[in-house]
Write an enzyme that holds these catalytic residues in place. Structure first.
Site, PDB file in Angstrom:
ATOM      1  N   ASP A 226      -2.207  -6.097   5.859  1.00 42.54           N
ATOM      2  CA  ASP A 226      -1.501  -6.054   4.581  1.00 42.54           C
ATOM      3  C   ASP A 226      -2.460  -6.397   3.447  1.00 42.54           C
ATOM      4  OD1 ASP A 226       0.554  -5.777   2.758  1.00 42.54           O
ATOM      5  OD2 ASP A 226       1.625  -7.585   3.352  1.00 42.54           O
ATOM      6  N   LYS A 227      -1.978  -6.166   2.230  1.00 43.01           N
ATOM      7  CA  LYS A 227      -2.692  -6.462   0.995  1.00 43.01           C
ATOM      8  C   LYS A 227      -1.789  -7.285   0.090  1.00 43.01           C
ATOM      9  CE  LYS A 227      -1.947  -4.328  -2.631  1.00 43.01           C
ATOM     10  NZ  LYS A 227      -1.216  -4.647  -3.910  1.00 43.01           N
ATOM     11  N   HIS A 228      -2.390  -8.209  -0.666  1.00 35.72           N
ATOM     12  CA  HIS A 228      -1.625  -8.931  -1.680  1.00 35.72           C
ATOM     13  C   HIS A 228      -2.403  -8.915  -2.985  1.00 35.72           C
ATOM     14  CE1 HIS A 228       1.023 -11.857  -3.556  1.00 35.72           C
ATOM     15  NE2 HIS A 228      -0.056 -12.453  -4.018  1.00 35.72           N
ATOM     16  N   SER A 229      -1.692  -8.634  -4.080  1.00 36.81           N
ATOM     17  CA  SER A 229      -2.293  -8.680  -5.414  1.00 36.81           C
ATOM     18  C   SER A 229      -1.765  -9.898  -6.156  1.00 36.81           C
ATOM     19  CB  SER A 229      -1.942  -7.415  -6.196  1.00 36.81           C
ATOM     20  OG  SER A 229      -2.282  -7.570  -7.567  1.00 36.81           O
TER      21      SER A 229
ATOM     22  N   THR B 262       6.614  -4.798  -7.363  1.00 37.22           N
ATOM     23  CA  THR B 262       6.613  -3.644  -6.474  1.00 37.22           C
ATOM     24  C   THR B 262       8.027  -3.245  -6.066  1.00 37.22           C
ATOM     25  OG1 THR B 262       4.421  -4.216  -5.641  1.00 37.22           O
ATOM     26  CG2 THR B 262       5.750  -2.779  -4.260  1.00 37.22           C
TER      27      THR B 262
ATOM     28  N   ARG C 221       9.111 -26.067  -8.624  1.00 41.28           N
ATOM     29  CA  ARG C 221       7.851 -26.015  -9.380  1.00 41.28           C
ATOM     30  C   ARG C 221       8.073 -25.391 -10.751  1.00 41.28           C
ATOM     31  NH1 ARG C 221       4.504 -22.332  -6.040  1.00 41.28           N
ATOM     32  NH2 ARG C 221       3.009 -22.526  -7.725  1.00 41.28           N
TER      33      ARG C 221
ATOM     34  N   SER D  58       2.229 -20.980  -1.348  1.00 43.76           N
ATOM     35  CA  SER D  58       3.370 -20.115  -1.642  1.00 43.76           C
ATOM     36  C   SER D  58       3.076 -18.665  -1.264  1.00 43.76           C
ATOM     37  CB  SER D  58       3.721 -20.215  -3.129  1.00 43.76           C
ATOM     38  OG  SER D  58       4.792 -19.359  -3.454  1.00 43.76           O
TER      39      SER D  58
ATOM     40  N   LYS E 228       4.498 -16.739   2.884  1.00 38.70           N
ATOM     41  CA  LYS E 228       5.311 -15.513   3.016  1.00 38.70           C
ATOM     42  C   LYS E 228       4.527 -14.408   3.702  1.00 38.70           C
ATOM     43  CE  LYS E 228       6.352 -15.338  -1.423  1.00 38.70           C
ATOM     44  NZ  LYS E 228       5.991 -16.636  -2.026  1.00 38.70           N
ATOM     45  N   LYS E 229       3.264 -14.239   3.333  1.00 40.57           N
ATOM     46  CA  LYS E 229       2.472 -13.171   3.948  1.00 40.57           C
ATOM     47  C   LYS E 229       2.256 -13.424   5.440  1.00 40.57           C
ATOM     48  CE  LYS E 229       1.698 -10.113   0.769  1.00 40.57           C
ATOM     49  NZ  LYS E 229       2.132  -8.720   0.947  1.00 40.57           N
TER      50      LYS E 229
END
Length: 429
Positions: A79-82, A119, A167, A182, A186-187
């Site tokens: 996967d990818k996260h931005s 997204t 937060r 955080s 999740k990832k």
């Protein structure tokens, strides 16, 4: 073990124990930790910080506070996260490209945050697309399409859901330790074998300087690798929108233009760079060539079509996307006030212009208009004549269109051509 013990240790500057952090994350999830205790914990972490080891422990404890997906698939799960930018629709392009290369991509995504687009909001511009399909449907789509872009279920990292809300009202959002835990909780709950991080830097990003971006990238990469997920990061420039459009349906259009072979530019190039990084980490050679071929052959678009159909959208979306996406009733061009070059852009201001059009949320409960936004945004360094459009505004009404046009004129400066840096600024591994 109790909450006061963990909080007192943080107050004294002592490293919390693994047992204490795991207990606290479980207490966040099941409600045995009160909101006051959660706020004190967040402030303690914000002020005192965590060691790399403690940060990894907290991340895994938050991941394990809920359901963790397990996969039995004939290929790597990546996967990818931005970290968030404007005109950033890489997820829509990259997930099907990877799927066409034999990779499986369970992409748990989010909604718009501040000036950046979400997204899930983009995909919901596609008629019928369901972002919360349930685990059974998710598994079917993963097998049939190779990728699925969905929201986190209620059972994914519930400790993070609780702590994030606290937060937000205790001025502790900026903590690097809590940001890292955080994002990654999740990832990692998606059962990943590998992850690439796209850490944005520039006027359209949350991180405005390279120092800030490096610090976040190193924290994320170090923690994810310590947690057992092969991870690297690319720091990419966000001094202008990645695509030439901002707004949900408009960014889907930009993505489809890339996937169907009609467009290139920074959106395609960054997708290829991130995908090649992921494939190399999974031991798959020739990644760049494979990814480009997936677009040229139509295989990536076909995977996107399978995903859309599997998640409730039209079965012929790839063939008829230009007729299916919503369009705004008012469309106006924003003329350049003078001749010159596009010298600078305030990416955050452009993103906020889209939010004010209704394309994002000023508060969590705001509805989102999928049709509004900006398109045909000129790129940095581009020559422009007086009166030539700087961008095109898509709005629900004339008043909103004119307000957005004023924001665009203020956000784009005409002058001498700037020196442009590379799209990918640095790699962190």
């Amino acid at each position: 073990m109790d909450a006061r013990t963990v909080i007192a240790a943080l107050r004294r500057g002592e490293p919390p124990s693994e047992e204490g952090l795991r207990w606290f994350a479980a207490g966040l999830a099941d409600g045995s930790v009160t909101s006051a205790q959660a706020g004190a914990f967040a402030m303690g972490v914000c002020l005192r910080g965590l060691s790399e080891e403690a940060r990894a422990v907290l991340t895994l404890a938050m991941r394990d506070s809920g359901h963790v997906l397990r996969w039995d698939l004939p290929g790597p799960v990546l996967d990818k996260h931005s970290t968030g930018g404007v005109g950033d629709c890489v997820s829509l392009v990259l997930a099907p490209m990877l799927a066409a290369c034999g990779v499986y991509v369970p992409m748990i995504s989010g909604r718009g945050l501040g000036h950046t687009g979400g997204t899930l909001d983009k995909l919901e511009a596609i008629p019928g697309y369901v972002t919360d399909p349930g685990e059974e449907r998710l598994r079917v789509v993963m097998r049939e399409a190779g990728c699925a872009i969905v929201s986190a279920s209620e059972g994914i990292a519930p400790a993070d859901r609780r702590l994030y809300a606290i937060r937000d009202v205790t001025a502790t959002v900026e903590s690097l330790d809590l940001i890292t835990a955080s994002i990654l909780s999740k990832k990692l709950a998606a059962g990943l074998e590998g992850l690439v991080l796209d850490v944005k830097v520039g006027s359209g990003a949350f991180m405005k300087t390279m120092e800030e971006a490096r610090a976040l990238a190193r924290s994320l990469v170090g923690t994810a690798n310590a947690a057992g997920c092969h991870t690297s990061a690319l720091i990419s420039g966000m001094d202008e929108p990645l695509a030439d459009a901002l707004g949900n349906a408009l960014e889907v259009r930009s993505s489809m233009e890339v996937l169907t072979g009609g467009a290139g530019g920074p959106l395609l190039e960054l997708s290829v760079a991130l995908g090649a990084e992921l494939l190399a980490g999974a031991g798959i050679g020739g990644g760049e060539g494979k990814l480009r071929e997936s677009v040229a052959s139509g295989a990536a678009a076909e995977r996107f079509g399978r995903m859309v159909a599997g998640l409730g959208g039209p079965s012929d979306f790839v063939e008829r996307w230009s007729d299916m996406l919503p369009e705004a009733p008012v469309v106006i061009d924003v003329p350049a006030p003078e001749a010159g070059h596009v010298a600078a852009m305030d990416g955050e201001a452009l993103g906020l212009a889209v939010v004010h059009l209704g394309g994002g949320r000023e508060v969590e409960s705001d509805p989102v208009d999928p049709a509004v936004g900006l398109s045909h945004v000129l790129r940095l360094g581009q020559a422009v004549e007086a009166g030539q459009p700087l961008a095109r505004v898509h709005a629900a009404g004339a008043g909103a269109a004119e307000a957005a046009a004023q924001a665009v004129r203020a956000a784009i400066r005409i002058g001498e051509a700037p020196e442009l840096g590379p799209l990918v600024r640095e790699r962190i591994a």
